[in-house]
Write a protein that holds these residues in place. Structure first.
Motif, PDB file in Angstrom:
ATOM      1  N   THR A 148      -4.031  35.920  18.888  1.00 19.38           N
ATOM      2  CA  THR A 148      -3.748  34.608  18.644  1.00 19.38           C
ATOM      3  C   THR A 148      -2.996  33.761  19.606  1.00 19.38           C
ATOM      4  OG1 THR A 148      -1.789  35.133  17.508  1.00 19.38           O
ATOM      5  CG2 THR A 148      -3.714  35.130  16.007  1.00 19.38           C
ATOM      6  N   ALA A 149      -3.055  32.608  19.530  1.00 12.81           N
ATOM      7  CA  ALA A 149      -2.400  31.719  20.514  1.00 12.81           C
ATOM      8  C   ALA A 149      -0.770  31.859  20.428  1.00 12.81           C
ATOM      9  CB  ALA A 149      -2.548  30.100  20.305  1.00 12.81           C
ATOM     10  N   LYS A 150      -0.437  32.117  19.326  1.00 16.47           N
ATOM     11  CA  LYS A 150       1.044  32.328  19.406  1.00 16.47           C
ATOM     12  C   LYS A 150       1.626  33.565  19.975  1.00 16.47           C
ATOM     13  CE  LYS A 150       0.937  33.342  14.730  1.00 16.47           C
ATOM     14  NZ  LYS A 150      -0.414  33.578  14.568  1.00 16.47           N
TER      15      LYS A 150
ATOM     16  N   ARG B 161       3.261  26.972  12.829  1.00 20.59           N
ATOM     17  CA  ARG B 161       2.137  27.592  11.962  1.00 20.59           C
ATOM     18  C   ARG B 161       3.144  28.194  11.028  1.00 20.59           C
ATOM     19  NH1 ARG B 161       3.509  29.181  16.847  1.00 20.59           N
ATOM     20  NH2 ARG B 161       1.569  29.170  17.383  1.00 20.59           N
ATOM     21  N   THR B 162       2.384  28.205   9.755  1.00 21.71           N
ATOM     22  CA  THR B 162       2.992  29.114   8.513  1.00 21.71           C
ATOM     23  C   THR B 162       2.974  30.668   8.814  1.00 21.71           C
ATOM     24  OG1 THR B 162       2.259  27.233   7.320  1.00 21.71           O
ATOM     25  CG2 THR B 162       2.922  29.122   6.021  1.00 21.71           C
ATOM     26  N   VAL B 163       3.540  31.375   8.602  1.00 24.79           N
ATOM     27  CA  VAL B 163       3.484  32.744   8.593  1.00 24.79           C
ATOM     28  C   VAL B 163       4.320  33.642   7.377  1.00 24.79           C
ATOM     29  CG1 VAL B 163       3.200  33.216  10.881  1.00 24.79           C
ATOM     30  CG2 VAL B 163       5.450  33.128  10.226  1.00 24.79           C
ATOM     31  N   VAL B 164       4.066  34.510   7.401  1.00 22.36           N
ATOM     32  CA  VAL B 164       4.667  35.511   6.020  1.00 22.36           C
ATOM     33  C   VAL B 164       5.813  36.383   6.799  1.00 22.36           C
ATOM     34  CG1 VAL B 164       4.394  37.029   4.214  1.00 22.36           C
ATOM     35  CG2 VAL B 164       2.264  35.637   4.602  1.00 22.36           C
TER      36      VAL B 164
ATOM     37  N   VAL C 165       7.422  39.549  11.386  1.00 20.71           N
ATOM     38  CA  VAL C 165       6.235  38.723  11.301  1.00 20.71           C
ATOM     39  C   VAL C 165       4.956  39.488  11.701  1.00 20.71           C
ATOM     40  CG1 VAL C 165       4.823  36.834  11.547  1.00 20.71           C
ATOM     41  CG2 VAL C 165       7.206  36.553  11.609  1.00 20.71           C
ATOM     42  N   ILE C 166       3.829  39.736  10.895  1.00 19.88           N
ATOM     43  CA  ILE C 166       2.648  40.455  11.092  1.00 19.88           C
ATOM     44  C   ILE C 166       1.653  39.482  11.777  1.00 19.88           C
ATOM     45  CG2 ILE C 166       0.577  41.246  10.282  1.00 19.88           C
ATOM     46  CD1 ILE C 166       2.379  42.963   8.193  1.00 19.88           C
ATOM     47  N   THR C 167       1.193  39.884  12.816  1.00 15.09           N
ATOM     48  CA  THR C 167       0.138  38.896  13.363  1.00 15.09           C
ATOM     49  C   THR C 167      -0.895  39.622  14.126  1.00 15.09           C
ATOM     50  OG1 THR C 167      -0.137  36.759  14.570  1.00 15.09           O
ATOM     51  CG2 THR C 167       1.741  38.098  15.737  1.00 15.09           C
TER      52      THR C 167
ATOM     53  N   TYR D 142       6.924  32.343   2.787  1.00 13.47           N
ATOM     54  CA  TYR D 142       6.297  31.630   3.732  1.00 13.47           C
ATOM     55  C   TYR D 142       7.317  31.095   4.544  1.00 13.47           C
ATOM     56  CZ  TYR D 142       2.163  32.605   0.804  1.00 13.47           C
ATOM     57  OH  TYR D 142       1.207  33.460   0.172  1.00 13.47           O
TER      58      TYR D 142
HETATM   59  C1  LIG Z   1       0.485  30.775   3.617  1.00 14.91           C
HETATM   60  C2  LIG Z   1       0.078  31.184   5.069  1.00 14.91           C
HETATM   61  C3  LIG Z   1       0.589  32.498   5.574  1.00 14.91           C
HETATM   62  C4  LIG Z   1       0.222  32.732   6.779  1.00 14.91           C
HETATM   63  N1  LIG Z   1       0.646  34.080   7.261  1.00 14.91           N
HETATM   64  C5  LIG Z   1       0.502  34.299   8.403  1.00 14.91           C
HETATM   65  C6  LIG Z   1       1.005  35.550   9.025  1.00 14.91           C
HETATM   66  O1  LIG Z   1       1.766  36.311   8.586  1.00 14.91           O
HETATM   67  N2  LIG Z   1       0.576  35.789  10.274  1.00 14.91           N
HETATM   68  C7  LIG Z   1      -0.164  35.069  11.003  1.00 14.91           C
HETATM   69  O2  LIG Z   1      -0.422  35.328  12.249  1.00 14.91           O
HETATM   70  N3  LIG Z   1      -0.895  33.979  10.596  1.00 14.91           N
HETATM   71  C8  LIG Z   1      -0.652  33.620   9.247  1.00 14.91           C
HETATM   72  N4  LIG Z   1      -1.055  32.532   8.648  1.00 14.91           N
HETATM   73  C9  LIG Z   1      -2.051  31.819   9.395  1.00 14.91           C
HETATM   74  C10 LIG Z   1      -1.372  30.895  10.626  1.00 14.91           C
HETATM   75  O3  LIG Z   1      -0.747  29.803  10.000  1.00 14.91           O
HETATM   76  C11 LIG Z   1      -2.358  30.372  11.827  1.00 14.91           C
HETATM   77  O4  LIG Z   1      -3.407  29.467  11.250  1.00 14.91           O
HETATM   78  C12 LIG Z   1      -3.022  31.557  12.477  1.00 14.91           C
HETATM   79  O5  LIG Z   1      -1.929  32.565  12.760  1.00 14.91           O
HETATM   80  C13 LIG Z   1      -3.590  31.078  13.894  1.00 14.91           C
HETATM   81  O6  LIG Z   1      -2.040  30.569  14.673  1.00 14.91           O
HETATM   82  P1  LIG Z   1      -1.880  30.523  16.088  1.00 14.91           P
HETATM   83  O7  LIG Z   1      -3.299  29.990  16.759  1.00 14.91           O
HETATM   84  O8  LIG Z   1      -1.049  29.264  16.281  1.00 14.91           O
HETATM   85  O9  LIG Z   1      -1.457  31.462  16.670  1.00 14.91           O
HETATM   86  C14 LIG Z   1      -0.735  32.069   7.445  1.00 14.91           C
HETATM   87  C15 LIG Z   1      -1.249  30.867   6.946  1.00 14.91           C
HETATM   88  C16 LIG Z   1      -0.938  30.531   5.947  1.00 14.91           C
HETATM   89  C17 LIG Z   1      -1.247  29.306   5.116  1.00 14.91           C
END
Ligand SMILES: Cc1cc2nc3c(=O)[nH]c(=O)nc-3n(C[C@H](O)[C@H](O)[C@H](O)COP(=O)(O)O)c2cc1C
Length: 195
Positions: A65-67, A44-47, A59-61, A29
């Protein structure tokens, strides 16, 4: 002749850290910061989903989403990644390329990543639009039987092309810090700097 991409200097230490910490899922993460119209900056946190052949960070998303919207307007992205076991921090910055269902090549890539996801992770893409008001908890219940074989159109990837890196190792006295920069000839340079 096919050009062989140069492996950036920061990638080997990062690969070593990932190897040392591979037993901890949270070592994959990291925090991803982007520009944001309303707040200036969003984080934000991502994988981490690996590197592609050009050492871009994947990164998968979700395109809803906002990002995604933010990166469409301004592709600059900054990663901050701290490994508690090894006490190392990597800060990587660069530009994100948005990989959506817009070509045969992208469709094939997204399908591959979709197939690699667990059912639990796939279900998250079927909950509804991220960020929208949740007025009925039931709507978030998705059963594994309804998971499509092909990824939904909002399933997407970010491929972040790194052009600057900063490594800090808290272990040792003194600590170690290295700055990695990329010159115009696309050559990486590493310099030890004062932490
Ligand atoms: C441990 C963890 C892993 C996450 N991994 C992802 C990810 O790989 N991709 C993703 O889009 N959001 C992931 N999220 C959720 C984002 O942190 C975030 O809440 C969501 O993507 C919306 O973000 P945005 O509104 O800034 O686009 C993860 C959250 C956590 C806590």
């Amino acid at each position: 002749m096919k050009e062989i991409p140069i492996v950036p200097l920061w990638r080997q230490p990062l690969a070593r850290t990932l190897y040392k910490t591979h037993k901890k899922p949270e070592s994959r993460y990291f925090q991803l910061a982007t520009a944001c119209e309303s707040l200036g900056i969003a984080n934000r946190t991502v994988v981490f989903r690996g590197f592609d052949e050009s050492s871009r960070v994947l990164v998968i998303t979700d395109t809803r989403t906002a990002k995604w919207s933010a990166l469409k307007k301004d592709p600059k992205a900054a990663i901050c990644w701290y490994f508690t076991d090894t006490r190392e921090q990597y800060r990587l910055s660069g530009k994100a390329t948005l990989v959506a269902h817009d070509s045969e090549e992208h469709n094939a890539l997204l399908t591959r990543y979709w197939h690699d996801l667990s059912n639990a992770a796939k279900c998250q893409f079927l909950w509804g639009t991220p960020g929208e008001r949740r007025d009925d908890g039931n709507s978030l219940r998705v059963s594994a039987e309804t998971i499509p074989d092909l990824p939904p159109s909002h399933f997407c990837l970010l491929a972040i092309d790194i052009n600057h890196a900063d490594y800090l190792n808290l272990r040792g006295d003194p600590q170690q810090r290295i700055r990695y920069t990329l010159n115009r000839q696309k050559q990486w340079r590493a310099i030890d700097i004062i932490p």
